[in-house]
Enzyme design. Structure first.
Site, mmCIF file in Angstrom:
data_model
loop_
_atom_site.group_PDB
_atom_site.id
_atom_site.type_symbol
_atom_site.label_atom_id
_atom_site.label_comp_id
_atom_site.label_asym_id
_atom_site.label_seq_id
_atom_site.Cartn_x
_atom_site.Cartn_y
_atom_site.Cartn_z
ATOM 1 C CG HIS A 95 17.386 13.148 15.352
ATOM 2 N ND1 HIS A 95 16.786 12.137 14.624
ATOM 3 C CD2 HIS A 95 16.374 13.892 15.855
ATOM 4 C CE1 HIS A 95 15.471 12.259 14.702
ATOM 5 N NE2 HIS A 95 15.195 13.321 15.447
ATOM 6 C CD GLU A 96 16.501 17.398 17.501
ATOM 7 O OE1 GLU A 96 15.730 18.028 16.747
ATOM 8 O OE2 GLU A 96 16.129 16.429 18.184
ATOM 9 C CG HIS A 99 14.199 17.317 12.538
ATOM 10 N ND1 HIS A 99 13.348 16.460 11.869
ATOM 11 C CD2 HIS A 99 14.338 16.809 13.789
ATOM 12 C CE1 HIS A 99 12.965 15.493 12.686
ATOM 13 N NE2 HIS A 99 13.563 15.675 13.852
ATOM 14 C CG HIS A 103 13.016 24.173 7.190
ATOM 15 N ND1 HIS A 103 13.652 25.303 6.744
ATOM 16 C CD2 HIS A 103 11.736 24.546 7.470
ATOM 17 C CE1 HIS A 103 12.811 26.321 6.767
ATOM 18 N NE2 HIS A 103 11.642 25.892 7.207
#
Length: 224
Positions: A95-96, A99, A103
């Site tokens: 999940h991280e 991100h 980006h």
């Protein structure tokens, strides 16, 4: 009264969701992912699979403190996620990294959220004092309360924008976990369930912020 009831329901829902989230992560932390990779190894592999080589993976203290920092270009995993080989750790790490992929690809909602950060940080530092002064001086300078409401609305907008960013990161995570065989037909639903309850915390944050905003708006409207 209706607003107070809504705020009470939001508080109860928030407590229940946090309790269920903790329970789910404890349960899925005991189940290994299908490739027996640690959260750190999963994060590095997902970044590499998406052609991202300028983001490092670090370990940070605490529980559920995992986050991606675009300023330092780091995926920061909590101690348990960093070293665990569970399906829960895999879901959080992926999940991280979702991100980080957002980006790298210039995902529009993430760009908007990033642009809002300086304004939200400023607003959060002064809003409680402006709202307090606005409530105390509402019969003298009602415009002060409206200023506080406008500042608080910035945090509400930030919560709303955050919601699709988090949901999209989870979707990217689940897709990659399946594609890379980290999660199988048996364990993938567990990862989905864990991230689903994590997403609910953001939904509750939006509802709570909206309820509080409506409370102040109704207060100011009664004095106009």
């Amino acid at each position: 009264m209706n607003i107070w009831l809504i705020m009470l329901l939001v508080m109860v829902a928030s407590y229940l969701i946090q309790a269920i989230l903790q329970s789910r992560f404890q349960k899925y932390s005991k189940i290994p992912n299908d490739r027996m990779l640690t959260g750190a190894e999963i994060a590095r592999k997902m970044l590499e699979d998406n052609g991202i080589y300028n983001v490092s993976v670090t370990c940070v203290p605490g529980q559920l403190t995992d986050h991606f920092n675009p300023e330092t270009m780091t995926v920061n995993l909590s101690e348990s996620v960093y070293s665990q080989r569970s399906i829960a750790a895999a879901a959080v790490a992926a999940h991280e990294c979702g991100h980080a992929v957002q980006h790298a690809q210039g995902y529009a909602p993430l760009r908007l959220r990033t642009a809002l950060v300086p304004m939200v940080n400023f607003a959060s530092n002064v809003v409680q004092w402006v709202l307090l002064a606005g409530v105390l001086l509402i019969n003298i300078t009602p415009s002060l309360l409206w200023l506080g409401i406008a500042l608080f609305a910035m945090s509400t907008l930030f919560s709303i924008v955050t919601l699709p960013v988090e949901i999209n990161a989870s979707q990217r995570a689940i897709s990659w976990l399946k594609r890379s065989n980290v999660a199988s037909a048996e364990t993938a639903p567990m990862a989905v369930d864990a991230l689903k309850w994590a997403a609910y915390t953001y939904v509750i944050a939006v509802l709570g912020s909206l309820a509080t905003l409506l409370y102040y708006v109704s207060m100011a409207s009664r004095r106009d």
